[in-house]
Design a protein around this motif. Structure first.
Motif, PDB file in Angstrom:
ATOM      1  N   LEU A 100       0.748  -1.201   0.023  1.00  0.00           N
ATOM      2  CA  LEU A 100      -0.161   0.028  -0.017  1.00  0.00           C
ATOM      3  C   LEU A 100       0.852   1.250  -0.159  1.00  0.00           C
ATOM      4  O   LEU A 100       0.292   2.404   0.177  1.00  0.00           O
ATOM      5  N   ARG A 101       2.134   1.127  -0.315  1.00  0.00           N
ATOM      6  CA  ARG A 101       2.978   2.241  -0.248  1.00  0.00           C
ATOM      7  C   ARG A 101       2.742   3.236  -1.410  1.00  0.00           C
ATOM      8  O   ARG A 101       2.117   2.886  -2.254  1.00  0.00           O
ATOM      9  N   GLU A 102       3.294   4.503  -1.353  1.00  0.00           N
ATOM     10  CA  GLU A 102       3.158   5.382  -2.517  1.00  0.00           C
ATOM     11  C   GLU A 102       4.052   4.879  -3.717  1.00  0.00           C
ATOM     12  O   GLU A 102       4.797   4.053  -3.366  1.00  0.00           O
ATOM     13  N   MET A 103       3.771   5.613  -4.872  1.00  0.00           N
ATOM     14  CA  MET A 103       4.698   5.104  -5.617  1.00  0.00           C
ATOM     15  C   MET A 103       6.243   5.456  -5.445  1.00  0.00           C
ATOM     16  O   MET A 103       6.620   6.555  -5.085  1.00  0.00           O
ATOM     17  N   HIS A 104       7.163   4.552  -5.984  1.00  0.00           N
ATOM     18  CA  HIS A 104       8.523   4.929  -5.926  1.00  0.00           C
ATOM     19  C   HIS A 104       8.779   5.812  -6.988  1.00  0.00           C
ATOM     20  O   HIS A 104       8.851   5.315  -8.069  1.00  0.00           O
ATOM     21  N   MET A 105       9.290   7.013  -6.851  1.00  0.00           N
ATOM     22  CA  MET A 105       9.922   7.937  -7.770  1.00  0.00           C
ATOM     23  C   MET A 105      11.197   7.813  -8.064  1.00  0.00           C
ATOM     24  O   MET A 105      11.565   8.770  -8.794  1.00  0.00           O
ATOM     25  N   GLY A 106      12.094   6.976  -7.869  1.00  0.00           N
ATOM     26  CA  GLY A 106      13.435   6.743  -8.241  1.00  0.00           C
ATOM     27  C   GLY A 106      14.428   7.956  -7.911  1.00  0.00           C
ATOM     28  O   GLY A 106      14.151   8.601  -6.738  1.00  0.00           O
ATOM     29  N   TYR A 107      15.004   8.441  -8.562  1.00  0.00           N
ATOM     30  CA  TYR A 107      15.872   9.649  -8.467  1.00  0.00           C
ATOM     31  C   TYR A 107      15.166  10.998  -8.206  1.00  0.00           C
ATOM     32  O   TYR A 107      15.735  11.855  -7.599  1.00  0.00           O
ATOM     33  N   LEU A 108      13.866  10.803  -8.503  1.00  0.00           N
ATOM     34  CA  LEU A 108      13.005  12.243  -8.078  1.00  0.00           C
ATOM     35  C   LEU A 108      12.467  12.211  -6.466  1.00  0.00           C
ATOM     36  O   LEU A 108      12.119  13.375  -6.310  1.00  0.00           O
ATOM     37  N   GLN A 109      12.559  11.293  -5.818  1.00  0.00           N
ATOM     38  CA  GLN A 109      12.147  11.446  -4.340  1.00  0.00           C
ATOM     39  C   GLN A 109      12.812  12.421  -3.553  1.00  0.00           C
ATOM     40  O   GLN A 109      14.227  12.421  -3.952  1.00  0.00           O
ATOM     41  N   GLY A 110      12.050  13.138  -2.820  1.00  0.00           N
ATOM     42  CA  GLY A 110      12.852  14.141  -1.915  1.00  0.00           C
ATOM     43  C   GLY A 110      13.122  15.567  -2.756  1.00  0.00           C
ATOM     44  O   GLY A 110      13.708  16.308  -2.177  1.00  0.00           O
ATOM     45  N   LEU A 111      12.680  15.523  -4.043  1.00  0.00           N
ATOM     46  CA  LEU A 111      13.043  16.692  -4.709  1.00  0.00           C
ATOM     47  C   LEU A 111      11.901  17.621  -5.069  1.00  0.00           C
ATOM     48  O   LEU A 111      10.672  16.914  -5.110  1.00  0.00           O
ATOM     49  N   LYS A 112      11.961  18.842  -4.942  1.00  0.00           N
ATOM     50  CA  LYS A 112      10.924  20.005  -5.463  1.00  0.00           C
ATOM     51  C   LYS A 112      10.832  19.811  -6.884  1.00  0.00           C
ATOM     52  O   LYS A 112      11.829  19.421  -7.749  1.00  0.00           O
ATOM     53  N   TRP A 113       9.710  20.462  -7.400  1.00  0.00           N
ATOM     54  CA  TRP A 113       9.424  20.103  -8.784  1.00  0.00           C
ATOM     55  C   TRP A 113      10.610  20.895  -9.814  1.00  0.00           C
ATOM     56  O   TRP A 113      11.246  20.312 -10.610  1.00  0.00           O
ATOM     57  N   ASP A 114      10.978  22.257  -9.512  1.00  0.00           N
ATOM     58  CA  ASP A 114      11.962  22.874 -10.192  1.00  0.00           C
ATOM     59  C   ASP A 114      13.256  22.014  -9.967  1.00  0.00           C
ATOM     60  O   ASP A 114      14.060  21.981 -10.914  1.00  0.00           O
ATOM     61  N   ASP A 115      13.857  21.708  -8.877  1.00  0.00           N
ATOM     62  CA  ASP A 115      14.837  20.930  -8.617  1.00  0.00           C
ATOM     63  C   ASP A 115      14.935  19.684  -9.400  1.00  0.00           C
ATOM     64  O   ASP A 115      16.104  19.182 -10.032  1.00  0.00           O
ATOM     65  N   ALA A 116      13.966  18.881  -9.369  1.00  0.00           N
ATOM     66  CA  ALA A 116      13.853  17.867 -10.444  1.00  0.00           C
ATOM     67  C   ALA A 116      13.999  17.827 -11.734  1.00  0.00           C
ATOM     68  O   ALA A 116      14.765  17.198 -12.338  1.00  0.00           O
ATOM     69  N   VAL A 117      13.272  19.085 -12.211  1.00  0.00           N
ATOM     70  CA  VAL A 117      13.861  19.270 -13.633  1.00  0.00           C
ATOM     71  C   VAL A 117      15.200  19.750 -13.865  1.00  0.00           C
ATOM     72  O   VAL A 117      15.509  19.346 -15.162  1.00  0.00           O
ATOM     73  N   LYS A 118      15.731  20.356 -13.177  1.00  0.00           N
ATOM     74  CA  LYS A 118      17.087  20.869 -13.526  1.00  0.00           C
ATOM     75  C   LYS A 118      18.077  19.964 -13.169  1.00  0.00           C
ATOM     76  O   LYS A 118      19.178  19.854 -13.927  1.00  0.00           O
ATOM     77  N   LYS A 119      18.057  19.043 -12.150  1.00  0.00           N
ATOM     78  CA  LYS A 119      18.929  18.066 -11.930  1.00  0.00           C
ATOM     79  C   LYS A 119      18.732  16.798 -12.491  1.00  0.00           C
ATOM     80  O   LYS A 119      19.982  16.123 -12.933  1.00  0.00           O
ATOM     81  N   TYR A 120      17.795  16.494 -12.948  1.00  0.00           N
ATOM     82  CA  TYR A 120      17.388  15.134 -13.639  1.00  0.00           C
ATOM     83  C   TYR A 120      16.385  15.196 -14.804  1.00  0.00           C
ATOM     84  O   TYR A 120      15.383  14.711 -14.694  1.00  0.00           O
ATOM     85  N   PRO A 121      16.813  16.040 -15.659  1.00  0.00           N
ATOM     86  CA  PRO A 121      15.702  16.456 -16.638  1.00  0.00           C
ATOM     87  C   PRO A 121      15.331  15.170 -17.528  1.00  0.00           C
ATOM     88  O   PRO A 121      14.293  15.307 -17.921  1.00  0.00           O
ATOM     89  N   ASP A 122      16.176  14.279 -17.771  1.00  0.00           N
ATOM     90  CA  ASP A 122      15.756  12.699 -18.622  1.00  0.00           C
ATOM     91  C   ASP A 122      14.880  12.089 -17.666  1.00  0.00           C
ATOM     92  O   ASP A 122      13.855  11.441 -18.328  1.00  0.00           O
ATOM     93  N   VAL A 123      15.211  12.033 -16.323  1.00  0.00           N
ATOM     94  CA  VAL A 123      14.289  11.513 -15.305  1.00  0.00           C
ATOM     95  C   VAL A 123      12.849  11.923 -15.372  1.00  0.00           C
ATOM     96  O   VAL A 123      11.968  11.196 -15.382  1.00  0.00           O
ATOM     97  N   PHE A 124      12.869  13.272 -15.201  1.00  0.00           N
ATOM     98  CA  PHE A 124      11.685  14.069 -15.210  1.00  0.00           C
ATOM     99  C   PHE A 124      10.759  13.922 -16.265  1.00  0.00           C
ATOM    100  O   PHE A 124       9.695  13.840 -16.195  1.00  0.00           O
ATOM    101  N   ARG A 125      11.624  13.850 -17.446  1.00  0.00           N
ATOM    102  CA  ARG A 125      10.985  13.547 -18.727  1.00  0.00           C
ATOM    103  C   ARG A 125      10.218  12.391 -18.971  1.00  0.00           C
ATOM    104  O   ARG A 125       9.124  12.293 -19.489  1.00  0.00           O
ATOM    105  N   ALA A 126      10.959  11.263 -18.344  1.00  0.00           N
ATOM    106  CA  ALA A 126      10.480   9.901 -18.512  1.00  0.00           C
ATOM    107  C   ALA A 126       9.141   9.835 -17.365  1.00  0.00           C
ATOM    108  O   ALA A 126       8.134   9.255 -17.823  1.00  0.00           O
TER     109      ALA A 126
END
Length: 242
Positions: A100-126
């Motif tokens: 019943l856990r939340e979706m596993h967000m991989g490299y995106l876990q713990g990041l704010k939206w803008d930080d996710a886009v900047k740090k992992y653009p390819d992951v965010f796109r996926a």
């Protein structure tokens, strides 16, 4: 008080009434860390508002038919919400399960939206692509899940619960994206319908453990939070919180 049996909506088919509750608020919700792009399977605790929300929804549930059991994600924010509900409702049968856990967000876990886009653009796109119906098998890099994987583990577990509690009411405590997938399971294939899932909202399903039929009766119900000053930060699970 013993658990109250639930009548089938129609005909002779028996259903389990599954009341799915989203956990209470966390500090991640108030700081607007991207919780579906953020906490994921990280493990923050409820904040004080979250505990108040959990107590309020628990008292609401205590005035309804007593659950036969309570099931919850084992992550702290859900488990604490479930324990508060169990105590107020007088339910001793409480089971924590990682299904019943939340979706596993991989490299995106713990990041704010803008930080996710900047740090992992390819992951965010996926992740962004995976929200398209045809790309629901797209896993999030870094050990993350695809929407279809999330759907499979949550739906399978609720079907198992329904089989064990035919004709009874149970309470399930989980997370925003997980609950959205449960709602999606009741829609036609490839549906893009999106539901808002606020903190401690009630989402009521009728599930047949025999035929596998699901009926969504109520979604995003937070009437218990109205007028008590603890709803302001209860983000709706629209991609900005879990």
């Amino acid at each position: 008080m013993s658990p109250t049996l639930v009548s089938a909506p129609s005909g002779a088919e028996e259903f389990t009434e599954v009341v799915v509750v989203r956990h209470g608020e966390t500090s991640g919700n108030t700081s607007r860390i991207l919780q579906i792009l953020q906490q994921g399977q990280l493990d923050p605790e409820l904040n004080e508002i979250g505990r108040q929300q959990a107590l309020v929804v628990a008292h609401r549930l205590s005035k309804e038919a007593k659950p036969a059991a309570i099931y919850s994600s084992d992550l702290k924010r859900a488990a604490e919400t479930a324990k508060i509900i169990a105590k107020v409702c007088g339910v001793t049968n409480l089971e924590l399960n990682e299904a019943l856990r939340e979706m596993h967000m991989g490299y995106l876990q713990g990041l704010k939206w803008d930080d996710a886009v900047k740090k992992y653009p390819d992951v965010f796109r996926a992740f962004d692509i995976s929200k398209i119906a045809e790309s629901r098998n797209q896993e999030i890099p870094g050990g993350g899940e695809s929407p279809n994987q999330l759907n499979e583990r949550c739906v399978s577990y609720l079907n198992k619960i329904a089989q064990e509690h035919t004709g009874e009411r149970v309470v399930v405590v989980s997370h925003s994206a997980a609950i959205q997938e449960l709602c999606r399971h009741t829609y036609p294939p490839n549906s893009s319908i999106h539901r808002n899932i606020p903190n401690t909202s009630l989402n009521v399903f009728r599930v047949s453990g025999v035929t596998g039929r699901w009926i969504l009766e109520r979604c995003g119900d937070v009437i218990h939070l109205d007028g008590n000053g603890i709803r302001e930060n209860s983000f709706v699970g629209d991609g900005a919180s879990v």
